[in-house]
Design a protein around this motif. Structure first.
Motif, PDB file in Angstrom:
ATOM      1  N   ILE A 213       0.869  -1.180   0.000  1.00  0.00           N
ATOM      2  CA  ILE A 213       0.000   0.000   0.000  1.00  0.00           C
ATOM      3  C   ILE A 213       0.908   1.233   0.000  1.00  0.00           C
ATOM      4  O   ILE A 213       1.774   1.365   0.872  1.00  0.00           O
ATOM      5  N   PRO A 214       0.754   2.131  -0.984  1.00  0.00           N
ATOM      6  CA  PRO A 214       1.648   3.283  -1.075  1.00  0.00           C
ATOM      7  C   PRO A 214       1.555   4.208   0.139  1.00  0.00           C
ATOM      8  O   PRO A 214       0.468   4.460   0.662  1.00  0.00           O
ATOM      9  N   ARG A 215       2.704   4.712   0.558  1.00  0.00           N
ATOM     10  CA  ARG A 215       2.774   5.778   1.563  1.00  0.00           C
ATOM     11  C   ARG A 215       2.909   7.082   0.782  1.00  0.00           C
ATOM     12  O   ARG A 215       3.829   7.233  -0.021  1.00  0.00           O
ATOM     13  N   THR A 216       2.004   8.007   1.008  1.00  0.00           N
ATOM     14  CA  THR A 216       2.022   9.265   0.264  1.00  0.00           C
ATOM     15  C   THR A 216       1.914  10.457   1.206  1.00  0.00           C
ATOM     16  O   THR A 216       1.330  10.361   2.294  1.00  0.00           O
ATOM     17  N   LEU A 217       2.461  11.569   0.757  1.00  0.00           N
ATOM     18  CA  LEU A 217       2.318  12.803   1.517  1.00  0.00           C
ATOM     19  C   LEU A 217       0.857  13.236   1.563  1.00  0.00           C
ATOM     20  O   LEU A 217       0.389  13.747   2.575  1.00  0.00           O
ATOM     21  N   MET A 218       0.139  13.007   0.478  1.00  0.00           N
ATOM     22  CA  MET A 218      -1.290  13.326   0.453  1.00  0.00           C
ATOM     23  C   MET A 218      -2.029  12.543   1.547  1.00  0.00           C
ATOM     24  O   MET A 218      -2.832  13.104   2.292  1.00  0.00           O
ATOM     25  N   GLY A 219      -1.734  11.250   1.636  1.00  0.00           N
ATOM     26  CA  GLY A 219      -2.362  10.418   2.658  1.00  0.00           C
ATOM     27  C   GLY A 219      -1.982  10.854   4.060  1.00  0.00           C
ATOM     28  O   GLY A 219      -2.832  10.890   4.962  1.00  0.00           O
ATOM     29  N   ASP A 220      -0.703  11.197   4.260  1.00  0.00           N
ATOM     30  CA  ASP A 220      -0.258  11.676   5.568  1.00  0.00           C
ATOM     31  C   ASP A 220      -0.994  12.957   5.949  1.00  0.00           C
ATOM     32  O   ASP A 220      -1.443  13.124   7.078  1.00  0.00           O
ATOM     33  N   ASN A 221      -1.094  13.885   5.001  1.00  0.00           N
ATOM     34  CA  ASN A 221      -1.775  15.144   5.255  1.00  0.00           C
ATOM     35  C   ASN A 221      -3.235  14.907   5.637  1.00  0.00           C
ATOM     36  O   ASN A 221      -3.716  15.428   6.638  1.00  0.00           O
ATOM     37  N   ASP A 222      -3.925  14.088   4.857  1.00  0.00           N
ATOM     38  CA  ASP A 222      -5.347  13.859   5.102  1.00  0.00           C
ATOM     39  C   ASP A 222      -5.600  13.001   6.332  1.00  0.00           C
ATOM     40  O   ASP A 222      -6.701  13.012   6.876  1.00  0.00           O
ATOM     41  N   ALA A 223      -4.571  12.276   6.796  1.00  0.00           N
ATOM     42  CA  ALA A 223      -4.698  11.475   8.019  1.00  0.00           C
ATOM     43  C   ALA A 223      -4.420  12.302   9.271  1.00  0.00           C
ATOM     44  O   ALA A 223      -4.550  11.803  10.383  1.00  0.00           O
ATOM     45  N   GLY A 224      -4.031  13.561   9.091  1.00  0.00           N
ATOM     46  CA  GLY A 224      -3.859  14.441  10.242  1.00  0.00           C
ATOM     47  C   GLY A 224      -2.430  14.728  10.675  1.00  0.00           C
ATOM     48  O   GLY A 224      -2.222  15.381  11.698  1.00  0.00           O
ATOM     49  N   ARG A 225      -1.428  14.266   9.912  1.00  0.00           N
ATOM     50  CA  ARG A 225      -0.053  14.649  10.260  1.00  0.00           C
ATOM     51  C   ARG A 225       0.083  16.161  10.063  1.00  0.00           C
ATOM     52  O   ARG A 225      -0.473  16.724   9.127  1.00  0.00           O
TER      53      ARG A 225
END
Length: 118
Positions: A90-102
Motif C-alpha cells: 500500500i503506497p505511503r504518500t504525503l497526500m495520505g499523511d496530510n489527510d490522516a492528520g499529520r
C-alpha cells in the motif's frame, strides 16, 4: 526530488502562518494541503497558474493532485507524493499523511528524510 525545492517546500510548511487543510490542494479560505503548498511555490516560480472554482483553488486545472508541470519542476515522481510502501504494497504518500492528520511540521520531516524517494 530536487533538493533545493525540497528545502523551500519544508521551510514553507514550517512557516507558522501556513494554514493546513485537507482533501484538496487548496481551499478558498487560504488553507492548503502539503501538496498545495508546493503548488503555491510553483505559482511563485511562474511554473503554473492558479485560479479558483466555486469550491476550491485550481492549479493548472488540478484540484486534488499535483499538476504535471509541478512534478517536472520539483522532480517528484508521483502526483500524490509517494515515498514508500506500507505493508501489502500500500503506497505511503504525503497526500495520505496530510489527510490522516499529520502536521505540516511532521510532513516536512518526512520530506527531508525521503527526498531521494520522492
Amino acid at each position: 526530488m530536487n533538493v533545493d525545492i525540497a528545502k523551500l517546500w519544508c521551510a514553507a510548511l514550517r512557516d507558522p502562518t501556513a494554514r493546513q487543510g485537507q482533501l484538496q490542494l487548496g481551499a478558498l479560505d487560504g488553507s492548503r494541503c502539503c501538496l498545495g503548498v508546493l503548488c503555491d511555490l510553483a505559482v511563485a516560480a511562474e511554473v503554473i497558474t492558479v485560479g479558483t472554482s466555486d469550491e476550491c483553488v485550481v492549479y493548472d486545472g488540478q484540484t486534488l493532485s499535483l499538476p504535471k508541470a509541478v512534478l517536472v519542476w520539483a522532480g517528484i515522481r508521483s502526483c500524490k507524493g509517494q515515498y514508500g510502501f506500507w505493508e501489502r504494497n500500500i503506497p505511503r504518500t504525503l497526500m495520505g499523511d496530510n489527510d490522516a492528520g499529520r502536521t505540516f511540521g511532521e510532513i516536512a520531516t518526512i520530506i527531508e528524510a525521503n527526498v531521494k524517494n520522492l
